[in-house]
Design a protein around this motif. Sequence first.
Motif, PDB file in Angstrom:
ATOM      1  N   TYR A 169       0.842  -1.201   0.000  1.00  0.00           N
ATOM      2  CA  TYR A 169       0.000   0.000   0.000  1.00  0.00           C
ATOM      3  C   TYR A 169       0.874   1.247   0.000  1.00  0.00           C
ATOM      4  O   TYR A 169       1.915   1.293   0.666  1.00  0.00           O
ATOM      5  CB  TYR A 169      -0.878   0.049   1.255  1.00  0.00           C
ATOM      6  CG  TYR A 169      -1.694  -1.196   1.533  1.00  0.00           C
ATOM      7  CD1 TYR A 169      -1.105  -2.305   2.134  1.00  0.00           C
ATOM      8  CD2 TYR A 169      -3.046  -1.250   1.227  1.00  0.00           C
ATOM      9  CE1 TYR A 169      -1.852  -3.454   2.405  1.00  0.00           C
ATOM     10  CE2 TYR A 169      -3.800  -2.392   1.501  1.00  0.00           C
ATOM     11  CZ  TYR A 169      -3.189  -3.480   2.091  1.00  0.00           C
ATOM     12  OH  TYR A 169      -3.935  -4.610   2.361  1.00  0.00           O
ATOM     13  N   TYR A 201       0.197   5.280   1.113  1.00  0.00           N
ATOM     14  CA  TYR A 201      -0.701   6.254   1.729  1.00  0.00           C
ATOM     15  C   TYR A 201      -0.037   7.626   1.705  1.00  0.00           C
ATOM     16  O   TYR A 201       1.188   7.745   1.702  1.00  0.00           O
ATOM     17  CB  TYR A 201      -0.972   5.907   3.196  1.00  0.00           C
ATOM     18  CG  TYR A 201      -1.780   4.667   3.451  1.00  0.00           C
ATOM     19  CD1 TYR A 201      -1.161   3.435   3.611  1.00  0.00           C
ATOM     20  CD2 TYR A 201      -3.164   4.733   3.571  1.00  0.00           C
ATOM     21  CE1 TYR A 201      -1.895   2.294   3.872  1.00  0.00           C
ATOM     22  CE2 TYR A 201      -3.915   3.584   3.846  1.00  0.00           C
ATOM     23  CZ  TYR A 201      -3.265   2.379   3.987  1.00  0.00           C
ATOM     24  OH  TYR A 201      -3.998   1.252   4.262  1.00  0.00           O
ATOM     25  N   LEU A 236      -4.813   9.193   7.208  1.00  0.00           N
ATOM     26  CA  LEU A 236      -4.133   8.656   6.033  1.00  0.00           C
ATOM     27  C   LEU A 236      -5.112   8.492   4.874  1.00  0.00           C
ATOM     28  O   LEU A 236      -6.245   8.055   5.059  1.00  0.00           O
ATOM     29  CB  LEU A 236      -3.533   7.284   6.352  1.00  0.00           C
ATOM     30  CG  LEU A 236      -2.177   7.284   7.025  1.00  0.00           C
ATOM     31  CD1 LEU A 236      -2.257   7.843   8.419  1.00  0.00           C
ATOM     32  CD2 LEU A 236      -1.606   5.885   7.046  1.00  0.00           C
ATOM     33  N   LEU A 274      -5.478   6.485   1.337  1.00  0.00           N
ATOM     34  CA  LEU A 274      -4.937   5.408   0.517  1.00  0.00           C
ATOM     35  C   LEU A 274      -4.793   5.889  -0.920  1.00  0.00           C
ATOM     36  O   LEU A 274      -5.749   6.383  -1.524  1.00  0.00           O
ATOM     37  CB  LEU A 274      -5.845   4.184   0.580  1.00  0.00           C
ATOM     38  CG  LEU A 274      -5.423   2.978  -0.259  1.00  0.00           C
ATOM     39  CD1 LEU A 274      -4.073   2.427   0.202  1.00  0.00           C
ATOM     40  CD2 LEU A 274      -6.490   1.884  -0.198  1.00  0.00           C
ATOM     41  N   TYR A 324      -2.725   0.381  -4.086  1.00  0.00           N
ATOM     42  CA  TYR A 324      -2.439  -0.879  -3.447  1.00  0.00           C
ATOM     43  C   TYR A 324      -2.123  -1.907  -4.524  1.00  0.00           C
ATOM     44  O   TYR A 324      -2.477  -1.740  -5.700  1.00  0.00           O
ATOM     45  CB  TYR A 324      -3.575  -1.340  -2.538  1.00  0.00           C
ATOM     46  CG  TYR A 324      -4.899  -1.597  -3.214  1.00  0.00           C
ATOM     47  CD1 TYR A 324      -5.852  -0.590  -3.315  1.00  0.00           C
ATOM     48  CD2 TYR A 324      -5.226  -2.858  -3.717  1.00  0.00           C
ATOM     49  CE1 TYR A 324      -7.083  -0.830  -3.900  1.00  0.00           C
ATOM     50  CE2 TYR A 324      -6.454  -3.092  -4.317  1.00  0.00           C
ATOM     51  CZ  TYR A 324      -7.376  -2.079  -4.395  1.00  0.00           C
ATOM     52  OH  TYR A 324      -8.598  -2.304  -4.986  1.00  0.00           O
ATOM     53  N   SER A 325      -1.444  -2.971  -4.086  1.00  0.00           N
ATOM     54  CA  SER A 325      -0.974  -3.976  -5.032  1.00  0.00           C
ATOM     55  C   SER A 325      -1.040  -5.359  -4.405  1.00  0.00           C
ATOM     56  O   SER A 325      -0.607  -5.550  -3.274  1.00  0.00           O
ATOM     57  CB  SER A 325       0.459  -3.665  -5.462  1.00  0.00           C
ATOM     58  OG  SER A 325       0.991  -4.719  -6.220  1.00  0.00           O
ATOM     59  N   GLU A 358      -6.577   4.394  -5.984  1.00  0.00           N
ATOM     60  CA  GLU A 358      -7.762   4.778  -5.221  1.00  0.00           C
ATOM     61  C   GLU A 358      -8.236   6.188  -5.538  1.00  0.00           C
ATOM     62  O   GLU A 358      -9.421   6.464  -5.492  1.00  0.00           O
ATOM     63  CB  GLU A 358      -7.488   4.686  -3.720  1.00  0.00           C
ATOM     64  CG  GLU A 358      -7.557   3.288  -3.176  1.00  0.00           C
ATOM     65  CD  GLU A 358      -8.951   2.695  -3.310  1.00  0.00           C
ATOM     66  OE1 GLU A 358      -9.862   3.120  -2.573  1.00  0.00           O
ATOM     67  OE2 GLU A 358      -9.125   1.806  -4.169  1.00  0.00           O
TER      68      GLU A 358
END
Lengths: 112, 112
Positions: free
Chosen positions: B34, B36, B44, B46, B49-50, B59
């Motif tokens: 991730y 952030y 935080l 986002l 992500y992977s 996001e």
Amino acid sequence: SQQGEEDPQALSIQEGENATMNCSYKTSINNLQWYRQNSGRGLVHLILIRSNEREKHSGRLRVTLDTSKKSSSLLITASRAADTASYFCATDWSTGFQKLVFGTGTRLLVSP
Amino acid sequence: SQTIHQWPATLVQPVGSPLSLECTVEGTSNPNLYWYRQAAGRGLQLLFYSVGIGQISSEVPQNLSASRPQDRQFILSSKKLLLSDSGFYLCAWSGFSYNEQFFGPGTRLTVL
């Protein structure tokens, strides 16, 4: 948004006192997590409570979860100066890949 | 044990310059990764992500991109930085069970 909101935004107490922080969220969750962040550092995971749990303890930490009110509280007992940090709740509400949504945090100051 | 590294720790860049932040994880295989961003005094957000090599999900539409060239390496990039890209960037990983996330020490980026 799903973002959680912590209350209070800031809390100042003396060593030895208890500190209570609250978190509210908006939709159903899989679990709720609390993290701690020292100034300018990364976050450290403190405790996770699942949606079917109501209370959990870890050392001086006590977390409660009320899914009917969509709220959680973090209690730190017998606080120490080293507990000074920001505390964030994070909700996991995703149905697939886990994506945590973090609240805005509570800044805790514990004075000696 | 698992560790997560981020570099650089701090970075000051002019508007319009490129960006590359790197995150590496040790001691685990096939982590979820991730990125952030944390604005001053905030929670935080986002960014990406992977779940695996070459698999990136975004996001929030923005001026940034992410790549995962190796299993335990996650890179955040920009071709031209904006003032609004300033912030504290945190990388995190989680395991297959999707419980807690483990955060790196963060990179503080200032765009002037």
